[in-house]
Structures are given as structure tokens and as C-alpha cells.
Design an enzyme around this catalytic site. Structure first.
Site, short mmCIF file in Angstrom:
data_model
loop_
_atom_site.label_atom_id
_atom_site.label_comp_id
_atom_site.label_asym_id
_atom_site.label_seq_id
_atom_site.Cartn_x
_atom_site.Cartn_y
_atom_site.Cartn_z
N LYS A 1 38.73 10.75 -51.47
CA LYS A 1 37.58 11.63 -51.21
C LYS A 1 37.29 11.81 -49.72
O LYS A 1 37.34 10.88 -48.94
CB LYS A 1 36.32 11.09 -51.91
N LYS B 1 -1.12 17.70 -40.27
CA LYS B 1 -0.18 17.11 -39.32
C LYS B 1 1.04 16.48 -40.00
O LYS B 1 2.14 16.53 -39.44
CB LYS B 1 -0.91 16.08 -38.44
N GLU C 1 25.37 18.22 -47.25
CA GLU C 1 24.61 18.09 -48.51
C GLU C 1 23.18 17.65 -48.22
O GLU C 1 22.23 18.10 -48.85
CB GLU C 1 25.30 17.07 -49.43
N ASN D 1 34.09 13.63 -48.29
CA ASN D 1 32.87 14.29 -48.74
C ASN D 1 32.05 14.86 -47.58
O ASN D 1 32.03 14.31 -46.49
CB ASN D 1 32.00 13.30 -49.52
N THR E 1 31.50 38.74 -53.03
CA THR E 1 30.23 39.14 -53.63
C THR E 1 30.26 38.55 -55.04
O THR E 1 31.34 38.46 -55.65
CB THR E 1 30.04 40.67 -53.69
N SER F 1 -6.54 8.75 -39.00
CA SER F 1 -5.30 9.49 -38.78
C SER F 1 -4.51 8.99 -37.58
O SER F 1 -3.45 9.54 -37.27
CB SER F 1 -5.60 10.99 -38.61
#
Ligand code: ARG
Length: 465
Positions: free
Chosen positions: A283, A325, A290, A285, A155, A23
Site C-alpha cells: 500500500k 472565536k 484524505e 496511501n 464528465t 473565555s
């Protein structure tokens, strides 16, 4: 490669399996904590009479030297060792010989890895808390600037009632404050000393665990050595706190993606935090948000992975726990990255007051019309029926309340008087709210002041970081 357990075996470990199972590649992140724990353990062994004063002093000096080297040169913390604990011990023995070999007396890596992870979370969680608080600060700053600006609330994602923009922004600050507290709770859960548990049954040396706990800044000692060796509840609690925070960041991201979109344009993203299209020149974006929304799935996955790893384990340490971990570090990194970018996006927002206010008017004042009738003695259920019929007519004629003549109002109900015209506006709607959690401008001002006071009291820097 020598291991900490080579005496038991006649043959060297299978190289590929050993490397696969080691590890060190990822638990090197616990280096500082491992050294911190060993420094305290050496002191405890000296008090217990296991180490002589000079041995303990030599270990202390060597560990501090190792820590210094590791801090100044991250490349130093590497090697073919099985894990970070083996690495630190190897360096110590290389420096000190027999004195180094005495450090592991009465101690197991099973408790050491738990100790390291607890120390790690204890010093890292405040950094995440500060990042969460920074978003609350950004939202609060925007709320201050918004003043009494209006927007619709939704709503079912249909226009519901007018609210202050500040109220909407503070609606995203509130869950983040719960996350801050939840992270504090995770830190508190981790804050128990596992040393003294040995591999599973405890330790046979006269280690004063209360003093050791105090030395390491823990406020308590674990209750049971068997439980302690496989307890990762604190790690799962941390992952839950991260996952929940990501839920809130994702929902904030989703709201902003929609409300900055061309159909709404209540807010505008800064150019610096927007992205373009390789093909469509128009565009703008919201990629950063996102990605925040997308990474939320990862955060959930980390929690579920650990719960699944934990659920079938027999009592005591099992190597499965080494998997803990990956999730903890990934959750930390994911949350750190997301909090930073969300703060920048919120800081960079520009409010389009006119557009937001325009959308706060119209048929979403219907509840205020019904409330007007209630004020004139009409039972609410009847008022709802009357206004519902009025809305039906207005929808069919593509009109709004503000276009109604007094005769039309009176045709709907003779309880309508001339003052209905002033009472049915977005401004009057928010001003009419009475409760402290409502969107009434005075309540929102008080709420904003309360959040600002909370922010002002936060520790600037945590001494344990
Ligand atoms: N690398 C191990 C882990 O992360 C450390 C504990 C090893 N203990 C053992 N008995 N093999 O869990």
C-alpha cells in the site's frame, strides 16, 4: 478572583460556572490585538481630555511592556481572568494603579471583543491568502513542467475529451484565485472600527472616532452602535471564505487521490507525502489528502455553528457571541494546515506522461470525428448520429477510431476523406480548440503566463502581519 464587575454582587461568583463561562483559555489568542486596541484607546481618551498626557504616556509604556512580555513568553498570557480584556486590564492596574483604572472609561468589552477580532482577522487573513497563493504557485510550476502533455478530461467521471495536463492543473488554480479574492473581501468587511459604540448606545466622551480609526488602520467607522455590538457578519464571511477554500482543496484532493491511484496512475505522489499500511506491504496511501477532504466537514461546521449562534439573538451584545472565536480560530488553523500540506503534495507530484497520454486517446475523440463531419457540411445533429453509430460498432468490436480502414470510414459516411486519420488524434483535438478558456496549447500557454504574472505581483509580505 476579582472581576471587572464585582461591585454589583454581594457574593463571589460560583467558581465552576465562572471558569466554564470564561473565555481566556481561547481568546488569549487576541492578546496582541487587545493591547493594540487599548494603546489607541488611551491616546483617544487623552485627546478627549479624559486622561492627562502623563497618564496616557504611562498607560502607553505599560501596555507596550505587557505586549513585549507576552510576545517573548507565551506562558505570560495566562491567569484566572475571565477573558483577555480583563487580563490586560488587571496587569495594567497592577502596574499603574488609578491611571490603569481610567483606561476603560467610555469603553465596553462588547466593542473591545469586536475590535480585537477585527484586528486579528485583518492581520491573519493575509497569511492564509499567501498559503492559498502558494498552492497556485505549486500548480503553476507543475503546469509549466507538464508542457504539452495530454490527459483525458472527465464528465460524469467518464472519459470526455483530451486536455492538456496543464489545463487540468490550472483548473484547480482558478478557484483558488477566487478564494484569494474572497479572503480579501472578508478582510475588507472586518476592516471597520467598532470603538465609540460603548456597550450599546455609544460613548459620552468626546472621542474622535475618525482619528482613532485612522490610528488603527481602519478605513471606516461602523454605522450604528447597536448593530456593531452584535455584528459578527465579518466573522461569518471569513468562515464562508474558509469553507469555500476547503471545498476547492477537497476537490483537488479527490482528483489527485483518484488520478494517482493504481487504476489511473497519471501522477505519482512523492514517497514523503504518502503513508503505508501496517498489514498490506504494497500500500501507498494518500492519507494527507484524505485528511484535507475529511477536515472540510469541520470547516463547514464552523460556518454553520456561527450562523446558528447568530440567528436568534436579540439586538445588542449577548454572551452567545463568545462562541464565535472557537470557529474562527479552528477554521484558520484547519485552513493553514490544509494549505501547507496540499502545497507540499502538489510540489511532490510526478507526471506519468505516457500513461496519461495513452488514456487521452480512443473513443473520447468521438466529438472530434463529429466536428470533422461538420467541417464537411454535415449538420451537427446528423454528424452526432453517424458517429454514435460508429462508436456503437467500435465498442462491440473492442476497437478504436485509429483501427478503422478508409472503407470503414466511408461506410459510415461518404464525407470522410483520408485526412480524417490526422484530424482524429488527441494532439489534433486540443489544437483545434479556439477559445481563450479552452485547452488549446496556445490558450493554455497564455493562461499560464497570466497566472504567473498574477503570482509575481502578489505582496511578498503584508505590512499588517
Ligand atoms: N469574552 C467575551 C466574548 O468573547 C467578551 C465580551 C464580554 N462582554 C460582556 N458584556 N460580558 O464575547
Amino acid at each position: 478572583m476579582t472581576t471587572l464587575w464585582s461591585g454589583r454582587f454581594a457574593a463571589a461568583p460560583d467558581a465552576a460556572a465562572f471558569e466554564w463561562g470564561s473565555s481566556f483559555g481561547f481568546d488569549r489568542r487576541l492578546f496582541e490585538d487587545d493591547v493594540t486596541g487599548s494603546v489607541a484607546w488611551a491616546k483617544a481618551l487623552a485627546h478627549a481630555g479624559v486622561l492627562s498626557r502623563s497618564e496616557a504616556d504611562a498607560i502607553d509604556a505599560a501596555l507596550h511592556d505587557i505586549l513585549e512580555r507576552g510576545r517573548s513568553d507565551p506562558g505570560f498570557v495566562q491567569g484566572a481572568d475571565e477573558d483577555v480584556h480583563s487580563f490586560v486590564e488587571r496587569l495594567l492596574v497592577e502596574r499603574l494603579g488609578d491611571a490603569g483604572k481610567r483606561l476603560h472609561t467610555g469603553r465596553s468589552r462588547n466593542e473591545q471583543v469586536s475590535l480585537d477580532l477585527r484586528l486579528y482577522l485583518r492581520r491573519r487573513i493575509p497569511v492564509l491568502q499567501a498559503a492559498v497563493a502558494a498552492i497556485v504557485g505549486a500548480l503553476t510550476g507543475q503546469a509549466r513542467q507538464a508542457g504539452d502533455a495530454l490527459m483525458p478530461s472527465y464528465t460524469h467521471f467518464r472519459p470526455a475529451q483530451p486536455v492538456l495536463v496543464a489545463h487540468f492543473l490550472l483548473a484547480h488554480a482558478a478557484p483558488l484565485r477566487r478564494d484569494y479574492a474572497r479572503l480579501a473581501g472578508a478582510r475588507e468587511e472586518a476592516n471597520a472600527l467598532p470603538l465609540g459604540s460603548g456597550a450599546i448606545a455609544g460613548t459620552s466622551y468626546a472621542v474622535d472616532v475618525a482619528t482613532l480609526a485612522a490610528d488603527l488602520g481602519f478605513d471606516r467607522v461602523v454605522a450604528n452602535s447597536i448593530d456593531a455590538s452584535s455584528d459578527r457578519d465579518f466573522a461569518a464571511t471569513f468562515l464562508y471564505a474558509c469553507a469555500m477554500t476547503m471545498v476547492h482543496l477537497s476537490r483537488l484532493a479527490e482528483d489527485l487521490i483518484i488520478l494517482c491511484g493504481d487504476e489511473h496512475r497519471f501522477f505519482e505522489f512523492s514517497d514523503a507525502l504518502s503513508t503505508g499500511s501496517s498489514m498490506m506491504p504494497q500500500k501507498k496511501n494518500p492519507d494527507p489528502l484524505e485528511l484535507v477532504r475529511g477536515k472540510t466537514g469541520r470547516a463547514f461546521g464552523n460556518l454553520l455553528a456561527l450562523l446558528t449562534t447568530m440567528k436568534g439573538l436579540p439586538s445588542g451584545y449577548n454572551k452567545d457571541l463568545q462562541e464565535d472565536k472557537h470557529g474562527v480560530f479552528d477554521a484558520e488553523d484547519t485552513l493553514a494546515g490544509c494549505t501547507a500540506v496540499v502545497k507540499s503534495v502538489v510540489d511532490g507530484l510526478t507526471l506519468n506522461r505516457e500513461r496519461a497520454a495513452a488514456a487521452a486517446s480512443g473513443l473520447l475523440l468521438a466529438t472530434d470525428v463529429a466536428d470533422y463531419l461538420v467541417g464537411r457540411g454535415v449538420p451537427f445533429r446528423s454528424a452526432h448520429e453517424i458517429v454514435g453509430a460508429l462508436v456503437r460498432k467500435l465498442v462491440a468490436e473492442q476497437r478504436e477510431f485509429s483501427s478503422l480502414s478508409m472503407d470503414e470510414w466511408r461506410a459510415a459516411s461518404d464525407r470522410f476523406e483520408a485526412d480524417v486519420v490526422q484530424r482524429v488524434t488527441p494532439e489534433a483535438s486540443v489544437a483545434a480548440k479556439r477559445t481563450p478558456q479552452s485547452t488549446s496549447p496556445s490558450a493554455v500557454r497564455a493562461a499560464l503566463g497570466e497566472v504567473e504574472a498574477w503570482l509575481a505581483l502578489l505582496p511578498l509580505e503584508n505590512p499588517l502581519c
